[in-house]
Design an enzyme around this catalytic site. Structure first.
Site, PDB file in Angstrom:
ATOM      1  CD  GLU A 268      -0.014  -1.298   3.138  1.00  0.00           C
ATOM      2  OE1 GLU A 268       0.200  -1.400   4.349  1.00  0.00           O
ATOM      3  OE2 GLU A 268       0.013  -2.258   2.356  1.00  0.00           O
ATOM      4  CG  ASP A 310      13.456  18.088 -35.702  1.00  0.00           C
ATOM      5  OD1 ASP A 310      13.692  17.549 -36.796  1.00  0.00           O
ATOM      6  OD2 ASP A 310      13.058  19.258 -35.596  1.00  0.00           O
ATOM      7  CG  ASP A 576      12.146  22.909 -32.242  1.00  0.00           C
ATOM      8  OD1 ASP A 576      11.818  22.168 -33.185  1.00  0.00           O
ATOM      9  OD2 ASP A 576      13.002  23.811 -32.345  1.00  0.00           O
ATOM     10  CG  ASP A 580       9.566  17.988 -34.140  1.00  0.00           C
ATOM     11  OD1 ASP A 580       9.807  17.205 -35.073  1.00  0.00           O
ATOM     12  OD2 ASP A 580      10.226  19.008 -33.915  1.00  0.00           O
ATOM     13  CG  ASN A 644       6.350 -11.965   6.932  1.00  0.00           C
ATOM     14  OD1 ASN A 644       7.155 -12.777   7.393  1.00  0.00           O
ATOM     15  ND2 ASN A 644       6.569 -10.663   6.963  1.00  0.00           N
ATOM     16  CG  ASN A 669       1.376  -4.173   6.161  1.00  0.00           C
ATOM     17  OD1 ASN A 669       2.303  -4.581   5.466  1.00  0.00           O
ATOM     18  ND2 ASN A 669       0.444  -3.361   5.701  1.00  0.00           N
ATOM     19  CG  ASP A 673       3.691  -0.293   4.985  1.00  0.00           C
ATOM     20  OD1 ASP A 673       4.500  -0.984   4.338  1.00  0.00           O
ATOM     21  OD2 ASP A 673       2.454  -0.422   4.901  1.00  0.00           O
TER      22      ASP A 673
END
Length: 837
Positions: A268, A310, A576, A580, A644, A669, A673
């Site tokens: 998460e 280019d 540019d 392109d 785990n 957990n 984290d």
């Protein structure tokens, strides 16, 4: 022609007529990328694969009463979305400021008077006036011109300005048309608007950008990872749930435990860690005048192994310079430049880009920069039939007619040639020599201007027929110089493992000349016509071998990029111009060069605000470092969490009680984290950022399936020690395994975060502090006041001695597994998934 004459001849529209046509044709705005409401942009961030999985887990947790767990997941996902949205919004604000700096307007004849109008209000039928430096406000037919040159590089890729003529002077549509988005290089014109908005050539290109953007390497990798996690979570949760039900445990308790396992396995923190890591890199680039429009562009930049560029305005300066001053035989000589300077200096009309280049060129060695001894008597202005311009000068000793123009029109008028400053007859052999010189210069891709002169008697007025019996002084060649940093930037990119390919609309000779200047190996040169004769499969193979593509259209540029991507390459494109824009969208990462037009900036993922491509080198390294830190969490989380969960699944079947309560699973957990939050600050091995990086699901899956079971082996050993040596009850068992699980998950990061031996690569100080802090918290929890509430109890000292030995052996086995897994991967994947761990 005076303004009064123009108003009399060209009536223009009335305000009422213009309003009617505006209602009929709409605003003069090319159909570009439409900005969604900010609410929709924000909500779309939750529809990506991984956030969806996490939100589903949060909904299930909420449904069964685990509101705290659901809230934690929702906060994580929302924080990630906020960081990503803020970065995107900030880039949009920066782009809007850029647009306001160059608000497009046009000078229009309305109600019999010239007025300055917003370009969006110009309609078909309007008469517009343009002069040097103006942007063409719409697609127009030229009515009157004066020495008009139009810079069309942004539309066609041609580096040189195009000469234009009025519709009455030529039937060549390209010559008597000017197009929205191009600019007036020199001269002036009156024109009638024929197309506006989406109907213009500019608009047709912009329309292509409205199509759904192809999936980039980052998006594809994230989707594949989300699918991998989904399959693993679904399998293990169903297995644990069915196993618990099979041994007649409470269905509700089994469901709670299965949901806790699902939450424990899903990474998460990945969305928010990804956003923070990439945002950190984006901020660093913003300080160097680089706008990152969305965060995934950072990772895509680090993944590219081919950069297509280019030529005009990107590798070159986009301006004309005098390259050579040559006599008729092609030998360097000062006379052509000296003579051409006189012509350009006294020219009364608007100077063309070539005149500007001539005047800016240093004078021949030993000569003064001014010509005060000469006085102008007359001028024969340029026209499209003669394609030359003559000036008549006097220095009170002689009168000279000096002419410069297109070689094919000027050479037939010459009867002599200059040799060391003196005229000699132009024999057939000398004429052939001059013609061979022109062919050679054309093969070199150079723009050539011929210079000739003659002594002429005094007359009240001179006419084009006086341009005869000329002495060919020589030729001037012009080139669009390469950027000073171009060669160095290409070398740096090569050292980064990024191959450069040049794709240009210019002709092959011009492009080859550029490549020679920067010592660039072109490989097999492919032309636009060659591409039309190839299948997509053939092009994909040939495109890998060629480093130069010339005379290609915007559609062909995009086809080349798709062909390279089909071969597994992650492709970047830098450009540019309007032409392109489709390629910027088709690439995995589109980079708008400095001074890019609005439509190119809108299509790009990254915008460079200042010249200097060395920033690309830094950006690529930043992208690889950011991706490296994301991969650390991903590899560690999937492997240790999988281990785990596998251990819990085995224990749930073998033990008479749950191996850990749902609350303890989620607390474990959560603490894990929290220890990983500073990962975005972690150091990255220099070897990692030396080669392109990309997602490799095979390596991730193998590492998870190898390292996870190793973790489970030590978990089972811990179970055995707790049950058979310590005779632990349910509370002691929960406490012992909680500590062992937490400590091994955190400590294994020291191994996984580097491909080196752990002691040869230090973590960043914030990461080291967070890991140590969580280890201390885990150590103190069993003796804290909250121990009873959380279901913990103090353990004997002998268990911690066993834990020290277990962790040492576990880290040693993971290190050995890492080396075994990555060694063949480095041979199998030379482009870089080696250091994914």
């Amino acid at each position: 022609m005076t303004e009064t004459d123009i108003e009399h001849e060209w009536a223009g529209l009335t305000s009422a007529e213009a309003e009617t046509r505006l209602a009929q044709y709409g605003f003069n705005e090319p159909a570009g990328e439409k900005q969604q409401h900010w609410v929709l942009q924000f909500l779309k961030l939750f529809l990506q694969p991984l956030p969806l999985i996490l939100l589903i887990a949060a909904c299930i947790s909420s449904f069964i009463g685990q509101l705290l767990d659901a809230s934690i997941i929702a906060v994580m996902v929302t924080a990630s979305a906020i960081v990503d949205f803020y970065q995107t919004y900030r880039s949009q604000v920066s782009m809007e400021k850029l647009r306001r700096l160059v608000a497009p307007t046009g000078t229009v004849l309305r109600d019999g008077a010239w007025v300055e109008l917003d370009r969006r209000n110009i309609v078909p039928g309007d008469v517009v006036r343009m002069a040097a430096g103006d942007l063409v406000p719409a697609d127009c037919t030229l009515l009157e011109v004066c020495n008009l040159y139009v810079q069309e590089a942004v539309l066609t890729g041609e580096s040189l300005p195009s000469v234009k003529a009025a519709a009455s002077d030529t039937r060549n549509k390209r010559l008597n048309q000017v197009y929205l988005g191009t600019s007036i290089a020199s001269g002036s014109a009156i024109a009638s608007v024929v197309k506006t908005g989406a109907a213009t050539e500019f608009g047709e290109i912009a329309q292509q950008l409205s199509a759904t953007q192809e999936e980039t390497d980052f998006d594809r990798g994230l989707r594949q990872f989300a699918l991998l996690i989904s399959r693993v979570v679904l399998f293990l949760v169903l297995f644990v749930l069915l196993a618990n039900l099979a041994v007649h445990r409470s269905a509700f308790e089994s469901l709670l435990f299965a949901v806790a396992l699902a939450v424990g396995l899903t990474p998460e923190l990945l969305p928010v860690l990804t956003s923070i890591t990439l945002a950190k890199a984006a901020i660093q680039l913003a300080q160097k005048d680089v706008i990152v429009k969305h965060l995934s562009a950072i990772q895509n930049l680090g993944s590219i192994d081919i950069l297509c560029s280019d030529k005009t305005g990107t590798l070159t300066l986009g301006e004309m310079h005098v390259f050579q001053s040559l006599d008729y035989s092609g030998v360097e000589a000062p006379e052509p430049l000296r003579t051409a300077k006189l012509n350009s200096l006294f020219e009364a009309g608007v100077h063309s880009p070539l005149d500007a280049a001539i005047l800016e060129a240093p004078p021949p060695a030993g000569e003064a920069a001014t010509n005060e001894d000469w006085e102008k008597l007359d001028e024969l202005p340029f026209d499209f039939e003669r394609r030359r311009l003559s000036i008549v000068l006097s220095n009170r000793q002689e009168i000279r007619l000096i002419c410069k123009g297109a070689p094919e029109g000027l050479l037939p008028l010459c009867t002599s040639v200059g040799v060391a400053g003196h005229p000699v007859p132009l024999t057939p052999e000398a004429r052939k020599t001059a013609e061979r010189t022109l062919v050679r210069l054309a093969d070199d891709g150079l723009r050539v201007l011929a210079v000739a002169e003659r002594g002429i008697p005094s007359k009240p007025h001179y006419v084009p027929s006086d341009e005869c019996d000329l002495t060919l002084v020589g030729f001037l060649t012009f080139t669009d110089p390469v950027r000073p940093d171009a060669a160095g930037a290409i070398q740096e990119l090569a050292e980064d493992g990024v191959a450069v390919k040049i794709i240009t609309g210019d002709n092959a000779d011009v492009a080859k000349h550029l490549c020679q200047q920067i010592d660039f190996d072109t490989g097999e040169v492919l032309l636009g016509d060659d591409l039309d004769r190839m299948t997509d499969t053939a092009l994909a193979i040939r495109a890998e071998k060629s480093n130069l593509f010339a005379r290609v259209s915007p559609a062909q540029k995009s086809r080349i990029l798709r062909a390279l991507r089909s071969r597994g390459h992650v492709v970047g494109f830098i450009g540019d111009g309007i032409n392109d824009a489709p390629s910027l969208r088709a690439a995995d990462i589109g980079i708008a060069a400095p001074h890019a037009v609005d439509v190119a900036r809108a299509a790009a993922d990254i915008i460079l605000l200042t010249p200097g491509y060395s920033i690309l080198h830094q950006g690529i390294r930043s992208g690889r470092n950011a991706f490296g830190n994301v991969m650390k969490y991903l590899m560690m989380g999937t492997s240790s969490n999988f281990g785990n969960v596998l251990s819990m699944a085995v224990a749930a079947v073998m033990l008479p009680f749950l191996p850990m309560s749902p609350t303890q699973v989620l607390l474990n957990n959560f603490l894990y984290d929290m220890s990983q939050i500073p990962i975005p600050t972690d150091n990255v091995d220099p070897e990692y950022s030396a080669v392109p990086r990309s997602w490799d699901m095979t390596l991730i899956r193998r590492f998870m399936l190898l390292a996870g079971p190793i973790s489970s082996i030590f978990d089972v050993v811990t179970f055995y020690v707790l049950l058979h040596f310590m005779h632990a009850g349910e509370t002691e068992f929960h406490t012992g395994w909680f500590i062992e699980s937490l400590f091994t998950q955190i400590m294994v990061l020291l191994v996984i975060r580097t491909t080196k031996a752990p002691w040869r690569s230090r973590p960043s100080r914030p990461l080291a502090i967070s890991m140590l802090a969580v280890l201390v918290i885990g150590f103190l929890l069993p003796v804290s006041p909250a121990a009873g509430y959380l279901g913990f109890t103090p353990l004997p000292g002998g268990y911690y001695l066993f834990l020290l030995v277990t962790i040492t052996l576990y880290l040693g086995m993971v290190e050995a597994a890492k080396r075994w897994l990555l060694a063949p991967a480095s041979r199998r994947l030379p482009r870089a998934a080696v250091s994914q761990a």
